[in-house]
Design a protein around this motif. Structure first.
Motif: not given
Length: 124
Positions: A47-63
């Motif tokens: 996994w690299v990154a993820g985003i909710r469609s509203s844009g209000d939740s974003i996560l990133y892998a450490d890499s």
């Protein structure tokens, strides 16, 4: 037909930037989360990154922290992954995936639809 199509991959040099795109067709990304994953030769998909469609939740892998930026353009039904200061270890096939649950997750098992991937090669 529900589809995710990645584009924008290519061959770049170390230190360069590249943006890959993920466009949905047959459905709207509203109420979905989109994740970016990658798989290097001989390695497991990560996994690299993820985003909710509203844009209000974003996560990133450490890499990906500090070098990658994920964003969404709902009008274009497209999610982008901007990758800066690319390294040879970023070489992989990059996949996007959609999660009907609506929240980004690092687990590939949470995702319902997958694209075919786009190759990113970082080499001098």
């Amino acid at each position: 037909q529900l589809r995710l199509v990645e584009s924008g991959g290519g061959l770049v040099q170390p230190g360069d930037s590249l943006t890959v795109s993920c466009t949905a067709s047959g459905f709207t990304l509203n109420y979905y989360a989109i994740g970016w994953f990658r798989q290097a030769p001989g390695k497991k998909r990560e996994w690299v990154a993820g985003i909710r469609s509203s844009g209000d939740s974003i996560l990133y892998a450490d890499s990906a922290k500090d070098r990658f930026i994920i964003s969404i353009d709902r009008a274009k039904n497209t999610v982008y992954l901007q990758m800066d200061t690319l390294k040879s270890e970023d070489t992989a096939v990059y996949f996007c995936a959609a999660n009907e649950g609506g929240w980004p997750s690092p687990s590939e098992y949470e995702y319902d639809y997958w694209g075919q991937g786009t190759q990113v090669t970082v080499s001098s």
